[in-house]
Design a protein around this motif. Sequence first.
Motif, PDB file in Angstrom:
ATOM      1  N   LEU A  35       0.834  -1.206   0.000  1.00 61.38           N
ATOM      2  CA  LEU A  35       0.000   0.000   0.000  1.00 61.38           C
ATOM      3  C   LEU A  35       0.869   1.257   0.000  1.00 61.38           C
ATOM      4  CD1 LEU A  35      -2.814   1.329   0.257  1.00 61.38           C
ATOM      5  CD2 LEU A  35      -2.554   1.120   2.727  1.00 61.38           C
ATOM      6  N   GLY A  36       1.926   1.260   0.790  1.00 58.60           N
ATOM      7  CA  GLY A  36       2.844   2.396   0.814  1.00 58.60           C
ATOM      8  C   GLY A  36       3.517   2.612  -0.527  1.00 58.60           C
ATOM      9  N   ALA A  37       3.936   1.513  -1.165  1.00 58.32           N
ATOM     10  CA  ALA A  37       4.566   1.630  -2.481  1.00 58.32           C
ATOM     11  C   ALA A  37       3.576   2.165  -3.516  1.00 58.32           C
ATOM     12  CB  ALA A  37       5.113   0.273  -2.917  1.00 58.32           C
ATOM     13  N   LEU A  38       2.329   1.699  -3.467  1.00 56.16           N
ATOM     14  CA  LEU A  38       1.313   2.187  -4.402  1.00 56.16           C
ATOM     15  C   LEU A  38       1.026   3.670  -4.191  1.00 56.16           C
ATOM     16  CD1 LEU A  38      -1.196  -0.801  -4.494  1.00 56.16           C
ATOM     17  CD2 LEU A  38       0.341  -0.042  -6.312  1.00 56.16           C
ATOM     18  N   LEU A  39       1.003   4.097  -2.939  1.00 52.89           N
ATOM     19  CA  LEU A  39       0.798   5.522  -2.666  1.00 52.89           C
ATOM     20  C   LEU A  39       1.954   6.362  -3.215  1.00 52.89           C
ATOM     21  CD1 LEU A  39      -0.664   5.403   0.944  1.00 52.89           C
ATOM     22  CD2 LEU A  39      -1.784   6.369  -1.069  1.00 52.89           C
ATOM     23  N   MET A  40       3.178   5.863  -3.075  1.00 57.58           N
ATOM     24  CA  MET A  40       4.325   6.610  -3.596  1.00 57.58           C
ATOM     25  C   MET A  40       4.300   6.668  -5.125  1.00 57.58           C
ATOM     26  SD  MET A  40       7.477   5.639  -1.085  1.00 57.58           S
ATOM     27  CE  MET A  40       7.078   3.950  -0.668  1.00 57.58           C
ATOM     28  N   VAL A  41       3.938   5.563  -5.768  1.00 53.41           N
ATOM     29  CA  VAL A  41       3.837   5.561  -7.229  1.00 53.41           C
ATOM     30  C   VAL A  41       2.736   6.515  -7.676  1.00 53.41           C
ATOM     31  CG1 VAL A  41       3.189   4.135  -9.220  1.00 53.41           C
ATOM     32  CG2 VAL A  41       4.830   3.279  -7.553  1.00 53.41           C
ATOM     33  N   GLY A  42       1.606   6.509  -6.969  1.00 52.60           N
ATOM     34  CA  GLY A  42       0.532   7.447  -7.291  1.00 52.60           C
ATOM     35  C   GLY A  42       0.952   8.892  -7.077  1.00 52.60           C
ATOM     36  N   GLY A  43       1.808   9.125  -6.105  1.00 61.74           N
ATOM     37  CA  GLY A  43       2.294  10.479  -5.859  1.00 61.74           C
ATOM     38  C   GLY A  43       3.189  10.992  -6.966  1.00 61.74           C
ATOM     39  N   LEU A  45       2.663  10.476  -9.965  1.00 59.10           N
ATOM     40  CA  LEU A  45       1.710  10.917 -10.992  1.00 59.10           C
ATOM     41  C   LEU A  45       0.847  12.055 -10.459  1.00 59.10           C
ATOM     42  CD1 LEU A  45       0.624   7.364 -12.182  1.00 59.10           C
ATOM     43  CD2 LEU A  45       2.327   8.861 -13.222  1.00 59.10           C
ATOM     44  N   GLY A  46       1.414  12.897  -9.643  1.00 56.06           N
ATOM     45  CA  GLY A  46       0.675  13.955  -8.966  1.00 56.06           C
ATOM     46  C   GLY A  46       0.109  15.031  -9.861  1.00 56.06           C
ATOM     47  N   GLY A  52      -2.140  13.060  -6.212  1.00 53.47           N
ATOM     48  CA  GLY A  52      -1.437  14.276  -5.821  1.00 53.47           C
ATOM     49  C   GLY A  52      -0.084  13.970  -5.227  1.00 53.47           C
ATOM     50  N   PHE A  53       0.746  15.000  -5.160  1.00 56.69           N
ATOM     51  CA  PHE A  53       2.073  14.839  -4.586  1.00 56.69           C
ATOM     52  C   PHE A  53       2.010  14.575  -3.085  1.00 56.69           C
ATOM     53  CE2 PHE A  53       2.888  17.470  -8.407  1.00 56.69           C
ATOM     54  CZ  PHE A  53       3.660  16.547  -9.084  1.00 56.69           C
ATOM     55  N   TRP A  54       0.874  14.826  -2.454  1.00 63.17           N
ATOM     56  CA  TRP A  54       0.688  14.535  -1.030  1.00 63.17           C
ATOM     57  C   TRP A  54       0.766  13.046  -0.757  1.00 63.17           C
ATOM     58  CZ3 TRP A  54      -3.353  11.300  -0.156  1.00 63.17           C
ATOM     59  CH2 TRP A  54      -4.321  11.216  -1.152  1.00 63.17           C
ATOM     60  N   MET A  55       0.624  12.219  -1.792  1.00 60.45           N
ATOM     61  CA  MET A  55       0.625  10.769  -1.607  1.00 60.45           C
ATOM     62  C   MET A  55       2.027  10.223  -1.323  1.00 60.45           C
ATOM     63  SD  MET A  55      -2.028   9.820  -4.635  1.00 60.45           S
ATOM     64  CE  MET A  55      -2.192   8.089  -4.269  1.00 60.45           C
ATOM     65  N   ILE A  56       3.066  10.959  -1.715  1.00 58.62           N
ATOM     66  CA  ILE A  56       4.440  10.461  -1.520  1.00 58.62           C
ATOM     67  C   ILE A  56       4.791  10.378  -0.029  1.00 58.62           C
ATOM     68  CG2 ILE A  56       6.888  10.914  -1.961  1.00 58.62           C
ATOM     69  CD1 ILE A  56       6.016  12.081  -4.680  1.00 58.62           C
ATOM     70  N   PRO A  57       4.639  11.452   0.760  1.00 56.59           N
ATOM     71  CA  PRO A  57       4.975  11.306   2.186  1.00 56.59           C
ATOM     72  C   PRO A  57       4.028  10.352   2.919  1.00 56.59           C
ATOM     73  CG  PRO A  57       4.299  13.562   1.687  1.00 56.59           C
ATOM     74  CD  PRO A  57       4.344  12.824   0.399  1.00 56.59           C
ATOM     75  N   LEU A  58       2.788  10.283   2.481  1.00 55.73           N
ATOM     76  CA  LEU A  58       1.853   9.340   3.095  1.00 55.73           C
ATOM     77  C   LEU A  58       2.274   7.904   2.804  1.00 55.73           C
ATOM     78  CD1 LEU A  58      -0.766   9.161   4.714  1.00 55.73           C
ATOM     79  CD2 LEU A  58      -1.985   9.103   2.541  1.00 55.73           C
ATOM     80  N   GLY A  59       2.725   7.651   1.581  1.00 53.81           N
ATOM     81  CA  GLY A  59       3.214   6.322   1.230  1.00 53.81           C
ATOM     82  C   GLY A  59       4.454   5.944   2.012  1.00 53.81           C
TER      83      GLY A  59
END
Length: 88
Positions: A35-43, A45-46, A52-59
């Motif tokens: 889940l963390g890796a998917l959030l970073m990959v989605g970030g 593509l912000g 959004g880029f907010w997904m990187i620190p959350l991931g």
Amino acid sequence: MPNPLKPDGRSLKGRLMRFQVHVRRRVPPGLRLLLGALLMVGGVLGFLPILGFWMIPLGVAVAALDVVPLWRAGLKHAGIAPQDRHSD
């Protein structure tokens, strides 16, 4: 109007802490890392509308729940790391 830097449940830090507790309790350990890796990959593509880029620190925060060195570094950065047991 509430202060955004105030450490209550409505601040960004409070929301992140609640999210981490929720993920730690409800998501199995192997899936947290994914889940963390998917959030970073989605970030990355912000620039897209929903992502959004907010997904990187959350991931990183979610993935750090499973990777012990990252978890300890996060605690140390937050100033709440446990004291070293070995004192010479």
